[in-house]
Enzyme design. Structure first.
Site, PDB file in Angstrom:
ATOM      1  CG  ASN A   1      25.578 -35.845  24.119  1.00 61.88           C
ATOM      2  OD1 ASN A   1      25.782 -34.928  24.890  1.00 61.88           O
ATOM      3  ND2 ASN A   1      25.647 -37.110  24.442  1.00 61.88           N
TER       4      ASN A   1
ATOM      5  CE  LYS B   1      17.407 -31.091  19.724  1.00 54.67           C
ATOM      6  NZ  LYS B   1      17.222 -31.111  21.167  1.00 54.67           N
TER       7      LYS B   1
HETATM    8  P1  ADP Z   1      19.908 -31.959  24.292  1.00 50.97           P
HETATM    9  O1  ADP Z   1      21.135 -31.156  24.119  1.00 50.97           O
HETATM   10  O2  ADP Z   1      19.965 -33.283  23.594  1.00 50.97           O
HETATM   11  O3  ADP Z   1      18.655 -31.198  24.021  1.00 50.97           O
HETATM   12  P2  ADP Z   1      19.490 -31.763  27.166  1.00 50.97           P
HETATM   13  O4  ADP Z   1      20.703 -31.724  28.013  1.00 50.97           O
HETATM   14  O5  ADP Z   1      18.730 -30.518  26.947  1.00 50.97           O
HETATM   15  O6  ADP Z   1      19.906 -32.443  25.819  1.00 50.97           O
HETATM   16  O7  ADP Z   1      18.475 -32.854  27.744  1.00 50.97           O
HETATM   17  C1  ADP Z   1      18.878 -34.202  28.014  1.00 50.97           C
HETATM   18  C2  ADP Z   1      19.173 -34.365  29.494  1.00 50.97           C
HETATM   19  O8  ADP Z   1      17.953 -34.349  30.231  1.00 50.97           O
HETATM   20  C3  ADP Z   1      19.769 -35.681  29.896  1.00 50.97           C
HETATM   21  O9  ADP Z   1      21.152 -35.735  29.677  1.00 50.97           O
HETATM   22  C4  ADP Z   1      19.440 -35.739  31.403  1.00 50.97           C
HETATM   23  O10 ADP Z   1      20.500 -35.220  32.175  1.00 50.97           O
HETATM   24  C5  ADP Z   1      18.251 -34.782  31.552  1.00 50.97           C
HETATM   25  N1  ADP Z   1      17.041 -35.359  32.139  1.00 50.97           N
HETATM   26  C6  ADP Z   1      16.204 -34.645  32.933  1.00 50.97           C
HETATM   27  N2  ADP Z   1      15.152 -35.367  33.314  1.00 50.97           N
HETATM   28  C7  ADP Z   1      15.313 -36.612  32.761  1.00 50.97           C
HETATM   29  C8  ADP Z   1      14.536 -37.812  32.791  1.00 50.97           C
HETATM   30  N3  ADP Z   1      13.390 -37.883  33.477  1.00 50.97           N
HETATM   31  N4  ADP Z   1      14.992 -38.887  32.087  1.00 50.97           N
HETATM   32  C9  ADP Z   1      16.144 -38.814  31.401  1.00 50.97           C
HETATM   33  N5  ADP Z   1      16.914 -37.709  31.334  1.00 50.97           N
HETATM   34  C10 ADP Z   1      16.513 -36.596  31.998  1.00 50.97           C
HETATM   35 MG    MG Z   2      18.262 -29.278  25.117  1.00 52.88          MG
END
Ligand code: ADP
Ligand code: MG
Length: 309
Positions: A11, A210
């Site tokens: 993000n 990461k």
């Molecule tokens: P980043 O790019 O910050 O590593 P990711 O997309 O890999 O983000 O991981 C964050 C996402 O994980 C959140 O946007 C959400 O959709 C997902 N997610 C999966 N399981 C959960 C959970 N138990 N609680 C909150 N978010 C979760």
């Molecule tokens: Mg990720």
């Protein structure tokens, strides 16, 4: 002064060059808020879309021009560190200057040591690059890519994601911190390398998560806190279900129980919770926080986010 490793998620960087330029400005404002609050910060970041883009560009180029060599994944990670770090360090530099703070910023090309025998090499799990439809994913699978569905958001290419066992440049990062600089390090989890004869470091075809690399760096720098900044303000159990519950706090025992019960999606929230656990358990008084960039300041003030103790 509290030493905090701030791990920026997708993000904070956007999905392409233009989005990244805009996103890092917002990220820089939030980071400088924390510097103003008196935290000593180390910035780390992901590289999923970026390393996917670089890898695809290199493969496409090599296909049309046989004089170009195949560029290994480790080199793609190095390239992504350079170009993401360039944007982050400039945005931070400018925001610091805007607020009259005299603090140099620099990106360290960072290597992450992995075990050549890590079983992850036999089972690729790390999503990289763009999201594809099922049809497109089938096409890519025929071309030899490992494809997987990613947390209900579409299909992505996956590569091996071995666990970090050490951060090669952590002494350099510490020296910069001690000199009052703001370091950007272990971008994209660091360039994955293995030791081949006790001295030579050889790049491996993988992408280290990461969040795990940030936890390892935080451990080696003896940081007080690992802050994982992602797309959600808090971690939930029963995520996306009618009985979804957002958590303000998790003990190590609770987190382990929730992991067993399958509350955290592999490749997204699971590595964050596991990274938070490994840092928290590495020494007494180490805490981890999972929240969004926008709520980082409130999170560090104990007002929001999910804290793992
Ligand atoms: P980043 O790019 O910050 O590593 P990711 O997309 O890999 O983000 O991981 C964050 C996402 O994980 C959140 O946007 C959400 O959709 C997902 N997610 C999966 N399981 C959960 C959970 N138990 N609680 C909150 N978010 C979760
Ligand atoms: Mg990720």
């Amino acid at each position: 002064m509290k030493r905090v490793v701030l791990a920026l998620g997708g993000n904070a960087l956007g999905d392409n060059l233009h989005e990244q330029m805009i996103a890092v400005k917002t990220a820089a404002e939030a980071i400088v808020d924390l510097i103003e609050d008196g935290f000593e910060v180390i910035i780390t970041h992901g590289n999923g879309p970026q390393v996917g883009m670089i890898n695809l560009a290199m493969e496409t180029a090599a296909k049309v021009d046989e004089s170009l060599f195949y560029i290994p994944m480790s080199v793609c990670v190095a390239m992504s560190q350079g170009y993401i770090g360039y944007d982050i360090q400039n945005a931070l530099r400018e925001e610091l200057l805007n607020r009259g703070i005299n603090k140099p910023v620099a990106t360290i090309i960072t290597q992450t040591l992995v075990d050549a025998e890590d079983k992850a090499f036999k089972d690729p799990t790390k999503p990289i690059g763009a999201f594809y439809s099922r049809l497109e994913a089938d096409e890519m699978a025929k071309r030899g890519y490992d494809m997987r569905e990613d947390a209900g958001r579409g299909w992505r290419r996956v590569v091996a994601s071995p666990k970090p066992i050490g951060i090669v440049e952590s002494d350099t990062v510490r020296a910069l911190l001690d000199a009052g600089h703001v370091p950007v390090a272990v971008g994209g989890g660091g360039i994955p390398v293995k030791k081949t004869d006790g001295r030579h470091l050889k790049g491996t075809s993988a992408v280290v998560d990461k969040d795990f690399a940030s936890a390892k760096l935080a451990e080696e720098l003896d940081a007080d806190m690992l802050v994982i900044l992602t797309a959600v303000e808090k971690v939930a159990i029963n995520f996306g279900k009618p009985n979804e519950t957002w958590l303000s706090e998790m003990s190590v025992e609770q987190a382990q129980k929730y992991i067993k019960e399958g509350h955290f999606a592999p490749g997204s929230m699971l590595p964050k919770v596991e990274a938070a656990l490994s840092f928290t358990q590495s020494a007494p008084n180490r805490k981890a926080l999972i929240t969004m960039l926008e709520t980082a300041r409130d999170g560090l003030a104990g007002k929001t986010g999910t804290i793992i103790t």
